[in-house]
Design an enzyme around this catalytic site. Structure first.
Site, PDB file in Angstrom:
ATOM      1  N   GLY A   1     -50.555  -1.221   8.844  1.00 47.21           N
ATOM      2  CA  GLY A   1     -51.187  -1.988   7.728  1.00 47.21           C
ATOM      3  C   GLY A   1     -52.673  -2.059   7.856  1.00 47.21           C
ATOM      4  O   GLY A   1     -53.197  -2.790   6.794  1.00 47.21           O
TER       5      GLY A   1
ATOM      6  N   ASP B   1     -65.623   3.320   0.675  1.00 42.13           N
ATOM      7  CA  ASP B   1     -65.352   1.915   0.769  1.00 42.13           C
ATOM      8  C   ASP B   1     -66.936   1.394   1.508  1.00 42.13           C
ATOM      9  O   ASP B   1     -67.584   0.718   1.385  1.00 42.13           O
ATOM     10  CB  ASP B   1     -64.270   1.602   1.270  1.00 42.13           C
ATOM     11  CG  ASP B   1     -64.052  -0.052   1.379  1.00 42.13           C
ATOM     12  OD1 ASP B   1     -64.310  -0.627   0.349  1.00 42.13           O
ATOM     13  OD2 ASP B   1     -64.049  -0.489   2.495  1.00 42.13           O
TER      14      ASP B   1
ATOM     15  N   LYS C   1     -70.203  -0.957   0.540  1.00 44.95           N
ATOM     16  CA  LYS C   1     -70.540  -2.072   1.316  1.00 44.95           C
ATOM     17  C   LYS C   1     -72.301  -1.817   1.695  1.00 44.95           C
ATOM     18  O   LYS C   1     -72.892  -2.888   1.609  1.00 44.95           O
ATOM     19  CB  LYS C   1     -69.683  -2.305   2.436  1.00 44.95           C
ATOM     20  CG  LYS C   1     -68.309  -2.597   2.339  1.00 44.95           C
ATOM     21  CD  LYS C   1     -67.262  -2.542   3.482  1.00 44.95           C
ATOM     22  CE  LYS C   1     -65.905  -3.114   3.190  1.00 44.95           C
ATOM     23  NZ  LYS C   1     -65.071  -2.973   4.264  1.00 44.95           N
TER      24      LYS C   1
ATOM     25  N   GLU D   1     -55.550   1.666   3.940  1.00 43.64           N
ATOM     26  CA  GLU D   1     -54.824   1.654   2.347  1.00 43.64           C
ATOM     27  C   GLU D   1     -53.559   2.545   2.633  1.00 43.64           C
ATOM     28  O   GLU D   1     -53.295   3.139   3.460  1.00 43.64           O
ATOM     29  CB  GLU D   1     -56.202   2.287   1.698  1.00 43.64           C
ATOM     30  CG  GLU D   1     -57.295   1.361   1.344  1.00 43.64           C
ATOM     31  CD  GLU D   1     -57.198   0.206   0.788  1.00 43.64           C
ATOM     32  OE1 GLU D   1     -56.500  -0.029  -0.016  1.00 43.64           O
ATOM     33  OE2 GLU D   1     -58.000  -0.798   1.095  1.00 43.64           O
TER      34      GLU D   1
END
Length: 818
Positions: free
Chosen positions: A665, A679, A683, A668
């Protein structure tokens, strides 16, 4: 001796009257000398006025009201009077109703209802209630007498609002009580003129009766028994957290009453004030509670801000123009004209420039007041000395009252700071010459919020109520709710903070509760809700509720709420979110949100946009705000990519590690969303913007480590199969790094105006070399941290950790609002 007074709410029915009898009996058992004044039974005075008006109009329905009134009194009589003389008492009550009926018949036949007749009719309310209660006490073996105050209180003939002749009245009272030593049950509200005709004492008449008798007899204390625990810090219908006050001064009580407090009416207190007699406000339904004492100020009692009152609906008349400057004549004419028109001014304030005057009046007088002033100043208007006269409707007055406010630094600051941070705009301000209150005018729609904000700030300094509106109840949102629930006892006990979730929405439904949704039952509350999720309606309802200290929390991962951020901030609602989208849209939008939050004195926080709960953004803000020049930022900003390349140091293949990260997990649902570097680039973009640079996402060079062939395939399985065939290419880069005594790290870097996100080799001297697990790390180089950069390292992913960061942002907002 004590004088007790019981109002209509205390004697509304037999059950309530029994509680009153218990109170009187307790004084009797404790040998405390008392006399008790009674209003008519609850609702009776209004019924007497109604049936009088119907009789005047020859409306036969008055007979039905009369019979209902008669039945009510006999039912109470039957329930409470049980002694041997009950039959003769019943006849006397019947005779009183017969007399009343004769008067009403006369009104019906003659079509005449003068103020004198009205006073006579409504006097039956007090005469019946006090007489029945006196006989009920006798049924409990308490010796008492019935005193009809028309025999001792003398007034002029101003029926409906008669003025007391205190010289004659005081002498009558003293003579009567000297002869009658039993406990007296006294009619409130009624008196008589020199001719013996019945008069009434006007609004608050029964309180005035108690005050007159208490003053004449030099009583130790007058107790006003009602249905609340004394004088409260605010109207409990508007401020649920209102608390009873232990003591107020006479002046404070009058100020609070003037601005809407309903417990006591100022003119009725005057005889007690003049004779320095304490007045205590007590609750018939909570007799053990000591209530609020009203007294002269005493040095041993600390007095400060005491209460918040309001006049809910007013119209503000504005008069402006150069003709007002240093012209006392015009100002005097304005008030003389209003006085001649019988228009009462509730509040007056004049600008320091002397070019404008604001006058608050009741709404029914607004248009009339404007016309009166326009007529009076018609020549000045024609000459241009008066520029405009306006009437602004739907406003309210709020007054903060306290004896020592003039001697207490910071009260005004706290008042206006609390209002400003909650977006309550002040239209006009005034402070009484007595300095007992600060009064200001606001929009009527903002009154509930203003009252609650001020009450929290001034009277609940040890406990702050904060209202959360949360959208997104996935992993992060659910974790946040649990986190807040787990911390609620600590917050309440140690910090005096109470967090309520008043609005909640997922992708399907939404639910609201201004008193707070139970955090251990929020899922069921959403499931039972009939309201379909709609962000536009959610924001509208949040604004409509207009709760003090509101915070909007966006825990979604999409753009659903982003278009509403500006509107939310403009509504003076602070906002926090882990969602990066708003901060990575075009730079103009990024700046717009910050400008809006600053303009409205609210917070827009997003500490979890980078590093989840790590203090990365807050540290950069602190450095910038302290004047530190940041020259370089480097970071591993993805917990997923951190894990993948830390694990890649083992013998496992690259694709195997990606599969393992997906199963745990860490990635994504589609790992390509991590491996493409976007991503991380978002940031980095946020951090670059935080140091004050005008930067766009397209300005960042991004290495996409998803194999080119795998970028367009639709399924994740297809992508992973292609990735299996690319292990050798990744191995080559790993081996090359090992030969250089280095490790592979996916690094975001900004330096000298250039930003890159790519897979790099870092050697043993680099702070990123020894990174483990899925940790994030940021290295910040500044003028003071040039040789040894400031490093922030720690867990940078996970719902629980992100929730803790959002929680920290919520607390920052709460501390700001406080």
């Amino acid at each position: 001796m004590k004088i007790l007074k019981f109002g209509g709410t205390s004697v509304g029915n037999a059950e309530r009257i029994s509680k009153v009898l218990d109170i009187i009996e307790s004084y009797h058992k404790n040998n405390i000398k008392i006399a008790s004044v009674f209003s008519a039974f609850g609702g009776v005075t209004n019924s007497l006025i109604e049936l009088s008006e119907k009789a005047l109009a020859r409306d036969d329905s008055y007979l039905g009201i009369f019979q209902a009134l008669r039945l009510k009194h006999f039912e109470i009589f039957d329930a409470l009077v049980t002694h041997s003389k009950k039959t003769s008492i019943q006849e006397k009550i019947a005779n009183l109703f017969d007399d009343l009926n004769d008067i009403l018949k006369g009104v019906y036949l003659l079509k005449e209802l003068t103020p004198r007749i009205i006073d006579n009719v409504i006097s039956y309310g007090e005469r019946l209630s006090a007489y029945i209660i006196s006989e009920a006490l006798k049924s409990r073996n308490i010796e008492c007498g019935f005193l009809d105050t028309t025999k001792i209180i003398k007034t002029n003939s101003a029926f409906g609002n008669a003025n007391v002749n205190y010289e004659i009245t005081n002498e009558n009272i003293r003579k009567y009580f000297k002869k009658h030593t039993k406990t007296q049950i006294i009619t409130g509200f009624i008196a008589s003129n020199e001719s013996g005709e019945i008069t009434t004492l006007g609004r608050g008449g029964s309180d005035l009766t108690a005050s007159i008798i208490g003053a004449a007899l030099k009583a130790n204390e007058i107790e006003i028994w009602t249905d609340v625990n004394g004088i409260l810090t605010a109207d409990p219908r508007k401020v649920k957290e209102a608390i009873p006050l232990k003591a107020v001064t006479y002046q404070e009580a009058m100020e609070m009453s003037y601005f809407g407090a309903k417990v006591i009416y100022p003119p009725t207190m005057q005889p007690a004030f003049d004779n320095n007699i304490k007045i205590r406000i007590r609750n018939t339904f909570n007799p053990d509670f000591k209530g609020t004492i009203v007294l002269k100020k005493q040095p041993k009692i600390k007095f400060n801000a005491k209460g918040i009152s309001s006049v809910d609906n007013i119209t503000l008349i504005r008069v402006s123009g150069s003709g007002l400057f240093a012209n006392e004549n015009i100002t005097g004419r304005i008030f003389s004209s209003l006085g001649d028109a019988k228009i009462n001014s509730l509040l007056l304030t004049q600008g320091s420039s002397g070019l404008s005057i604001c006058i608050a009046v009741l709404p029914q007088n607004g248009s009339k007041a404007k016309k009166v002033i326009e007529k009076e100043l018609r020549l000045e208007i024609f000459d241009g000395q008066i520029r405009e006269i306006t009437a602004e409707k739907n406003l309210s007055i709020v007054a903060v009252v306290g004896e020592d406010m003039r001697h207490t630094p910071g009260i005004s600051g706290r008042v206006f700071d609390a209002l400003g941070k909650n977006g309550v705009n002040i239209i006009a301000i005034a402070q009484g010459s007595s300095e007992l209150n600060i009064s200001f005018v606001i929009k009527k729609e903002e009154l509930p919020k203003a009252l609650n904000v001020l009450h929290d700030s001034l009277f609940l300094a040890e406990r702050k109520i904060n209202n959360i509106f949360l959208i997104g109840t996935g992993l992060v949102g659910s974790a946040l709710i649990k986190y807040i629930d787990d911390k609620k006892d600590f917050l309440k006990k140690e910090k005096g903070i109470e967090i309520r979730i008043c609005g909640l929405a997922n992708s399907k439904k939404m639910v609201f509760d201004m008193n707070g949704i139970k955090m251990n039952n929020w899922k069921q509350a959403l499931e039972k809700s009939k309201s379909k999720s709609d962000i536009k309606k959610f924001v509208a309802e949040m604004k409509k509720m207009n709760l003090a200290n509101s915070v909007f929390v966006d825990c979604t991962a999409n753009e659903t709420a982003i278009p509403y951020y500006n509107d939310i901030l403009n509504s003076s609602i602070s906002l926090t979110t882990p969602n990066k989208i708003a901060n990575t849209k075009e730079f103009s939008f990024y700046k717009k949100l910050r400008n809006t939050s600053e303009k409205n004195n609210v917070k827009f926080l997003y500490s979890t946009n980078v590093g989840a709960g790590l203090p990365i953004i807050s540290t950069i803000k602190d450095l910038v705000n302290s004047g530190e020049k940041i020259t370089k930022i480097e970071g591993i900003l993805s917990g997923t990519l951190s894990y993948i390349f830390n694990e890649y140091e083992s013998e496992k293949s690259f694709s195997e590690i990606v599969r393992e990260a997906k199963e745990k997990g860490y990635t994504e649902p589609d790992p390509r969303d991590d491996l493409n570097g976007l991503d991380v680039a978002r940031k980095l973009l946020i951090l670059i913007r935080e140091i004050g640079k005008d930067f766009e996402l397209d300005d960042i060079e991004v290495e996409n480590i998803v194999p080119a062939k795998a970028r367009k395939v639709k399924s994740t399985d297809s992508f992973l199969k292609i990735l299996d065939g690319k292990n050798k290419e990744f191995d080559k880069r790993k081996i090359s790094a090992q030969k250089n005594n280095s490790k592979l790290r996916y690094v975001a870097k900004y330096e000298n105006g250039k930003a890159v996100v790519k897979l790099m080799e870092v050697n043993q001297s680099h702070p990123f070399y020894n990174l483990k697990g899925n940790d994030n790390i940021v290295s910040i180089t500044t003028s003071n941290y040039a040789t040894q950069p400031l490093t922030i390292r720690g867990r940078g992913a996970g719902a629980d950790f992100t929730a803790s960061g959002i929680y920290a942002d919520i607390l920052r907002i709460i501390n700001y609002l406080s």
